[in-house]
Write a protein that holds these residues in place. Structure first.
Motif, PDB file in Angstrom:
ATOM      1  N   LYS A 215     -47.240 129.786  31.173  1.00 41.21           N
ATOM      2  CA  LYS A 215     -47.709 130.308  32.230  1.00 41.21           C
ATOM      3  C   LYS A 215     -46.287 130.154  33.031  1.00 41.21           C
ATOM      4  CE  LYS A 215     -52.271 129.890  33.044  1.00 41.21           C
ATOM      5  NZ  LYS A 215     -53.697 129.598  33.194  1.00 41.21           N
ATOM      6  N   LYS A 216     -44.816 128.514  33.176  1.00 44.40           N
ATOM      7  CA  LYS A 216     -44.302 128.422  33.754  1.00 44.40           C
ATOM      8  C   LYS A 216     -43.331 129.283  33.386  1.00 44.40           C
ATOM      9  CE  LYS A 216     -45.134 123.813  34.702  1.00 44.40           C
ATOM     10  NZ  LYS A 216     -44.366 122.460  34.866  1.00 44.40           N
TER      11      LYS A 216
ATOM     12  N   ASP B  34     -43.339 132.312  31.052  1.00 41.21           N
ATOM     13  CA  ASP B  34     -43.453 134.244  31.936  1.00 41.21           C
ATOM     14  C   ASP B  34     -43.489 133.653  32.998  1.00 41.21           C
ATOM     15  OD1 ASP B  34     -44.494 134.525  29.490  1.00 41.21           O
ATOM     16  OD2 ASP B  34     -46.674 134.121  29.866  1.00 41.21           O
ATOM     17  N   PHE B  35     -44.102 133.219  33.787  1.00 41.38           N
ATOM     18  CA  PHE B  35     -43.276 133.239  35.624  1.00 41.38           C
ATOM     19  C   PHE B  35     -41.850 133.013  35.485  1.00 41.38           C
ATOM     20  CE2 PHE B  35     -41.852 131.392  39.726  1.00 41.38           C
ATOM     21  CZ  PHE B  35     -42.459 132.413  40.589  1.00 41.38           C
TER      22      PHE B  35
ATOM     23  N   GLN C 198     -39.555 133.592  33.607  1.00 43.33           N
ATOM     24  CA  GLN C 198     -38.284 135.137  32.872  1.00 43.33           C
ATOM     25  C   GLN C 198     -38.800 136.413  33.866  1.00 43.33           C
ATOM     26  OE1 GLN C 198     -39.695 134.586  28.891  1.00 43.33           O
ATOM     27  NE2 GLN C 198     -37.845 133.818  28.454  1.00 43.33           N
ATOM     28  N   SER C 199     -40.319 135.918  34.317  1.00 41.95           N
ATOM     29  CA  SER C 199     -40.234 137.400  35.139  1.00 41.95           C
ATOM     30  C   SER C 199     -39.349 137.608  36.095  1.00 41.95           C
ATOM     31  CB  SER C 199     -41.889 137.579  36.037  1.00 41.95           C
ATOM     32  OG  SER C 199     -41.825 136.779  37.147  1.00 41.95           O
ATOM     33  N   ASP C 200     -39.904 138.993  36.552  1.00 44.35           N
ATOM     34  CA  ASP C 200     -39.069 139.933  37.916  1.00 44.35           C
ATOM     35  C   ASP C 200     -39.118 138.868  38.700  1.00 44.35           C
ATOM     36  OD1 ASP C 200     -37.330 141.231  36.658  1.00 44.35           O
ATOM     37  OD2 ASP C 200     -39.152 142.761  36.685  1.00 44.35           O
ATOM     38  N   GLU C 201     -40.348 138.197  39.530  1.00 46.20           N
ATOM     39  CA  GLU C 201     -40.272 137.229  40.419  1.00 46.20           C
ATOM     40  C   GLU C 201     -39.483 136.234  40.742  1.00 46.20           C
ATOM     41  OE1 GLU C 201     -44.061 137.690  42.300  1.00 46.20           O
ATOM     42  OE2 GLU C 201     -43.658 140.180  41.566  1.00 46.20           O
TER      43      GLU C 201
ATOM     44  N   THR D 121     -36.238 135.095  41.414  1.00 45.06           N
ATOM     45  CA  THR D 121     -35.320 135.335  42.628  1.00 45.06           C
ATOM     46  C   THR D 121     -34.574 134.438  43.031  1.00 45.06           C
ATOM     47  OG1 THR D 121     -35.957 136.578  43.467  1.00 45.06           O
ATOM     48  CG2 THR D 121     -36.021 138.045  41.767  1.00 45.06           C
TER      49      THR D 121
END
Length: 150
Positions: free
Chosen positions: A61-62, A64-65, A67-70, A72
């Protein structure tokens, strides 16, 4: 407090995108690294086991987060701005072992706690009393040198 104030201010005002990306990629690299032995693999799941959360995909989960657009720099700075305004709660642990303390530096003394300091003994009492506390007091960590007259 000084440490957090200094470094949180640096994140808000001094952290540049390039350094943020370098740190982000370094953290991702650490998280994606395969365990080298059974001990390392156990350490990854030890907290979930001990705390009985059994959230064994926490690392995924870490990743994925991150690597996400969230993830920044702007959102990190916004988060830091929010937590700098949040109330602080300090916990001071007192020893239970009857062992002599290390000596204080020369010409130093530990100040007395204020008379109105709220002291809770144990988790349950703290939970019952926390809503009754009207004033939050700063933690007393100062060591005051004795004056020459003492």
């Amino acid at each position: 407090d000084a440490f957090y104030n200094e470094y949180l201010a640096w994140i808000e005002d001094g952290l540049e995108e390039e350094e943020f990306q370098t740190c982000l990629h370094g953290a991702l690299s650490e998280l994606k690294m395969k365990p080298k032995n059974l001990g390392e693999e156990f350490q990854r799941y030890q907290l979930e086991f001990l705390m009985r959360t059994y959230d064994y995909d926490r690392r995924a989960k870490k990743i994925d987060f991150m690597q996400s657009d969230e993830m920044t720099l702007a959102k990190l700075k916004g988060f830091v701005s929010e937590i700098r305004e949040a109330p602080l709660f300090y916990v001071q642990v007192k020893k239970v072992l009857d062992k002599e303390d290390k000596p204080l530096p020369e010409n130093a003394s530990v100040p007395e706690d204020p008379a109105d300091l709220c002291i809770w003994q144990g988790y349950e009492e703290g939970c019952r009393q926390r809503d009754l506390l009207k004033t939050w007091l700063p933690m007393n960590t100062e060591i005051v040198p004795l004056s020459a007259e003492s």
